[in-house]
Design a protein around this motif. Structure first.
Motif, PDB file in Angstrom:
ATOM      1  N   GLY A   1     -10.062  22.054  42.282  1.00 33.60           N
ATOM      2  CA  GLY A   1     -11.184  21.574  43.077  1.00 33.60           C
ATOM      3  C   GLY A   1     -12.512  22.254  42.859  1.00 33.60           C
ATOM      4  N   LEU A   2     -12.564  23.360  42.127  1.00 33.01           N
ATOM      5  CA  LEU A   2     -13.809  24.124  42.055  1.00 33.01           C
ATOM      6  C   LEU A   2     -14.907  23.345  41.331  1.00 33.01           C
ATOM      7  N   LEU A   3     -14.631  22.853  40.144  1.00 35.07           N
ATOM      8  CA  LEU A   3     -15.654  22.146  39.382  1.00 35.07           C
ATOM      9  C   LEU A   3     -16.050  20.844  40.067  1.00 35.07           C
ATOM     10  N   ALA A   4     -15.093  20.102  40.572  1.00 36.71           N
ATOM     11  CA  ALA A   4     -15.411  18.837  41.235  1.00 36.71           C
ATOM     12  C   ALA A   4     -16.290  19.064  42.462  1.00 36.71           C
ATOM     13  N   CYS A   5     -15.956  20.065  43.272  1.00 37.68           N
ATOM     14  CA  CYS A   5     -16.764  20.347  44.472  1.00 37.68           C
ATOM     15  C   CYS A   5     -18.168  20.797  44.085  1.00 37.68           C
ATOM     16  N   GLN A   6     -18.282  21.635  43.050  1.00 33.81           N
ATOM     17  CA  GLN A   6     -19.597  22.097  42.611  1.00 33.81           C
ATOM     18  C   GLN A   6     -20.429  20.931  42.101  1.00 33.81           C
ATOM     19  N   ALA A   7     -19.826  20.048  41.309  1.00 37.85           N
ATOM     20  CA  ALA A   7     -20.559  18.906  40.762  1.00 37.85           C
ATOM     21  C   ALA A   7     -21.027  17.985  41.883  1.00 37.85           C
ATOM     22  N   ILE A   8     -20.168  17.725  42.849  1.00 36.35           N
ATOM     23  CA  ILE A   8     -20.554  16.868  43.979  1.00 36.35           C
ATOM     24  C   ILE A   8     -21.720  17.488  44.732  1.00 36.35           C
ATOM     25  N   PHE A   9     -21.654  18.810  44.952  1.00 38.17           N
ATOM     26  CA  PHE A   9     -22.755  19.468  45.664  1.00 38.17           C
ATOM     27  C   PHE A   9     -24.062  19.334  44.902  1.00 38.17           C
ATOM     28  N   VAL A  10     -24.037  19.572  43.586  1.00 39.00           N
ATOM     29  CA  VAL A  10     -25.266  19.489  42.794  1.00 39.00           C
ATOM     30  C   VAL A  10     -25.830  18.078  42.823  1.00 39.00           C
ATOM     31  N   PHE A  11     -24.981  17.060  42.620  1.00 38.84           N
ATOM     32  CA  PHE A  11     -25.449  15.684  42.625  1.00 38.84           C
ATOM     33  C   PHE A  11     -26.052  15.304  43.978  1.00 38.84           C
ATOM     34  N   VAL A  12     -25.365  15.661  45.052  1.00 41.95           N
ATOM     35  CA  VAL A  12     -25.851  15.292  46.391  1.00 41.95           C
ATOM     36  C   VAL A  12     -27.125  16.057  46.734  1.00 41.95           C
ATOM     37  N   ALA A  13     -27.168  17.351  46.403  1.00 38.61           N
ATOM     38  CA  ALA A  13     -28.366  18.136  46.696  1.00 38.61           C
ATOM     39  C   ALA A  13     -29.584  17.581  45.973  1.00 38.61           C
ATOM     40  N   LEU A  14     -29.422  17.247  44.694  1.00 40.95           N
ATOM     41  CA  LEU A  14     -30.539  16.685  43.937  1.00 40.95           C
ATOM     42  C   LEU A  14     -30.898  15.291  44.449  1.00 40.95           C
ATOM     43  N   ALA A  15     -29.892  14.523  44.833  1.00 41.60           N
ATOM     44  CA  ALA A  15     -30.168  13.186  45.359  1.00 41.60           C
ATOM     45  C   ALA A  15     -30.964  13.246  46.658  1.00 41.60           C
ATOM     46  N   LEU A  16     -30.576  14.144  47.560  1.00 38.81           N
ATOM     47  CA  LEU A  16     -31.310  14.273  48.818  1.00 38.81           C
ATOM     48  C   LEU A  16     -32.731  14.772  48.576  1.00 38.81           C
TER      49      LEU A  16
ATOM     50  N   SER B   1     -14.208  17.960  32.281  1.00 44.23           N
ATOM     51  CA  SER B   1     -15.087  19.113  32.466  1.00 44.23           C
ATOM     52  C   SER B   1     -16.302  19.040  31.550  1.00 44.23           C
ATOM     53  N   GLY B   2     -16.084  18.641  30.288  1.00 44.48           N
ATOM     54  CA  GLY B   2     -17.223  18.487  29.380  1.00 44.48           C
ATOM     55  C   GLY B   2     -18.152  17.379  29.814  1.00 44.48           C
ATOM     56  N   ALA B   3     -17.566  16.259  30.258  1.00 44.35           N
ATOM     57  CA  ALA B   3     -18.393  15.139  30.717  1.00 44.35           C
ATOM     58  C   ALA B   3     -19.218  15.532  31.935  1.00 44.35           C
ATOM     59  N   LEU B   4     -18.616  16.257  32.874  1.00 39.75           N
ATOM     60  CA  LEU B   4     -19.377  16.681  34.049  1.00 39.75           C
ATOM     61  C   LEU B   4     -20.477  17.657  33.675  1.00 39.75           C
ATOM     62  N   GLY B   5     -20.223  18.539  32.710  1.00 38.10           N
ATOM     63  CA  GLY B   5     -21.284  19.437  32.247  1.00 38.10           C
ATOM     64  C   GLY B   5     -22.461  18.665  31.680  1.00 38.10           C
TER      65      GLY B   5
ATOM     66  N   ILE C   1     -31.948  26.103  40.883  1.00 39.75           N
ATOM     67  CA  ILE C   1     -31.437  26.738  42.100  1.00 39.75           C
ATOM     68  C   ILE C   1     -30.093  26.143  42.490  1.00 39.75           C
ATOM     69  N   ALA C   2     -29.958  24.812  42.390  1.00 40.38           N
ATOM     70  CA  ALA C   2     -28.732  24.137  42.819  1.00 40.38           C
ATOM     71  C   ALA C   2     -27.514  24.584  42.010  1.00 40.38           C
ATOM     72  N   CYS C   3     -27.714  24.956  40.748  1.00 38.84           N
ATOM     73  CA  CYS C   3     -26.601  25.334  39.861  1.00 38.84           C
ATOM     74  C   CYS C   3     -26.360  26.832  39.811  1.00 38.84           C
ATOM     75  N   SER C   4     -26.949  27.593  40.699  1.00 40.18           N
ATOM     76  CA  SER C   4     -26.939  29.056  40.580  1.00 40.18           C
ATOM     77  C   SER C   4     -25.534  29.650  40.591  1.00 40.18           C
TER      78      SER C   4
ATOM     79  N   ALA D   1     -13.840  27.648  48.885  1.00 35.49           N
ATOM     80  CA  ALA D   1     -14.618  27.786  50.118  1.00 35.49           C
ATOM     81  C   ALA D   1     -15.702  28.857  49.983  1.00 35.49           C
ATOM     82  N   CYS D   2     -15.402  29.937  49.274  1.00 31.44           N
ATOM     83  CA  CYS D   2     -16.402  30.986  49.061  1.00 31.44           C
ATOM     84  C   CYS D   2     -17.581  30.470  48.243  1.00 31.44           C
ATOM     85  N   TYR D   3     -17.290  29.729  47.176  1.00 38.08           N
ATOM     86  CA  TYR D   3     -18.373  29.186  46.354  1.00 38.08           C
ATOM     87  C   TYR D   3     -19.183  28.149  47.124  1.00 38.08           C
ATOM     88  N   MET D   4     -18.512  27.313  47.903  1.00 43.95           N
ATOM     89  CA  MET D   4     -19.232  26.305  48.686  1.00 43.95           C
ATOM     90  C   MET D   4     -20.031  26.950  49.820  1.00 43.95           C
ATOM     91  N   ALA D   5     -19.542  28.090  50.341  1.00 49.71           N
ATOM     92  CA  ALA D   5     -20.306  28.803  51.362  1.00 49.71           C
ATOM     93  C   ALA D   5     -21.634  29.296  50.790  1.00 49.71           C
TER      94      ALA D   5
END
Length: 396
Positions: A178-193, A234-238, A261-264, A308-312
């Motif tokens: 779940g780590l990469l998928a959650c990170q990618a979703i966060f980046v996409f949503v953050a940039l979209a908002l 993973s390559g496609a998401l990158g 900043i979103a990808c930090s 959860a730590c990375y998403m926090a």
């Protein structure tokens, strides 16, 4: 580059496309599980892996299919030539990266060969829009400038290198559930908002499509993994995250450092780990378990707790900074209004500070300084905990 979706109503762009991307992705991932079992595409547990049971791989193909159909295809039917060309270049680059990852999931390929294909895909993404861009000749005729050509070539080489680094960076960080998928979703949503707040709704809903395609994969991989993403995902998401940063950087009224900043979280972990291995003379391109998230898992933390730590970090630090650097102009001028009684010199100093800080570079420096400090602290904490655990077992 702006994306035109004039062939679709706003309601379709806002609701139908993301929903369709989620559905296609989830269906394709479900089918890929059956395919992986039939073809015996199974990741076995090992010393350099973070899972303990055999698990099929290649589920990221669902994300690729959903993006091709719901992100690229609408652009190919756009009324604007620039959007059609951009959609075509994204589709070709995505197919190249996904294909080499799909082959690597079936039979391992050399790292050098994968890098070459990644560079070619990045060059297609960057050069294809330039080749078909409408050209306007100057009044005095065409004057070739070698200096400008060299500058353009250097810029393309730098951007291609960054895209390749994004592809491999996210491949490195795909090691637990779940780590990469959650990170990618966060980046996409953050940039979209952020794009919505900047009035770039067309780009925003395309980014929501990317988030929905990734979300379709997530339930199959988190918290318990029924299938891994594999190199195809993973390559496609990158690549898609690099494209998302490109779209956000080209959006008017959006701070240029928003994507940085979103990808930090991932950029810091992957870069610090890479530099650490290079400084110690390790083979940086070989498989290992030295990323911070891998050390955290090795201390006994569950995959869900590590995620959860990375998403926090993303929610508590990154998200507020993304909102801050893209705050409305009225908030930015609050400081200047508060200094009206301090004189012209003070007001001029405040305006200069605002101009320097408008793109968010100060916030980017701060967030990466904090991330590096946290990476060092986390690595030392993990090492200390593992040594303490080994000592207790030795004396038991």
């Amino acid at each position: 580059m702006p994306i035109d979706i004039s062939g679709f109503s706003f309601l379709r762009a806002a609701i139908v496309l993301p929903a369709l991307a989620w559905l296609i992705s989830a269906a394709a991932v479900w089918l890929s599980i059956r395919y992986a079992h039939a073809r015996r595409l199974i990741d076995q547990p090992g010393q350099r892996r973070s899972h303990t049971i055999p698990t099929p791989r290649g589920g990221g193909i669902g994300i690729v299919i959903a993006v091709l159909l719901c992100f690229c295809l609408p652009m190919l039917f756009s009324s604007q030539q620039s959007s059609r060309i951009f959609g075509c270049s994204v589709a070709i680059a995505l197919v190249m990266v996904a294909t080499i990852g799909w082959i690597d999931d079936h039979r391992p390929l050399s790292a050098r060969f994968r890098i070459v294909v990644h560079f070619l895909a990045a060059l297609v993404l960057l050069i294809l829009p330039l080749l078909f861009m409408p050209k306007t000749a100057p009044a005095g005729g065409f004057d070739f400038d070698m200096t400008l050509a060299l500058i353009a070539a250097c810029l393309i080489a730098i951007l291609a290198t960054l895209i390749v680094w994004s592809i491999n960076l996210h491949n490195f960080m795909d090691g637990i559930n779940g780590l990469l998928a959650c990170q990618a979703i966060f980046v996409f949503v953050a940039l979209a908002l952020a794009c919505v707040s900047a009035g770039r709704t067309a780009v925003a809903w395309q980014l929501f499509v990317l988030a929905a395609a990734t979300l379709g994969f997530l339930p199959f991989n988190f918290p318990r993994a029924r299938i891994f993403m594999g190199d195809v995902g993973s390559g496609a998401l990158g690549l898609l995250i690099a494209i998302a940063l490109w779209l956000a950087a080209g959006s008017a009224h959006l701070a240029p450092f928003t994507g940085v900043i979103a990808c930090s979280a991932f950029v810091t972990d992957a870069t610090c780990t890479l530099l650490s291995r290079m400084l110690r003379g390790r083979r940086w391109y070989s498989a290992h378990r030295e990323h911070l998230y891998q050390w955290m898992a090795r201390t006994g933390m569950s995959h869900a707790r590590v995620v959860a730590c990375y998403m926090a970090w993303n929610i508590c630090v990154v998200a507020p900074l993304v909102l801050w650097v893209n705050r409305p102009p009225s908030m930015s001028h609050g400081y200047a209004n508060a200094t009206d009684n301090l004189g012209v010199a003070a007001l001029r100093d405040v305006e200069i500070l605002q101009q320097l800080n408008d793109p968010g570079q100060i916030e980017a420096v701060i967030v990466y300084a904090l991330a590096i400090a946290l990476w060092i602290f986390g690595k030392r904490w993990c090492l200390h905990k593992m040594k303490s655990s080994q000592h207790r077992h030795a004396t038991a």
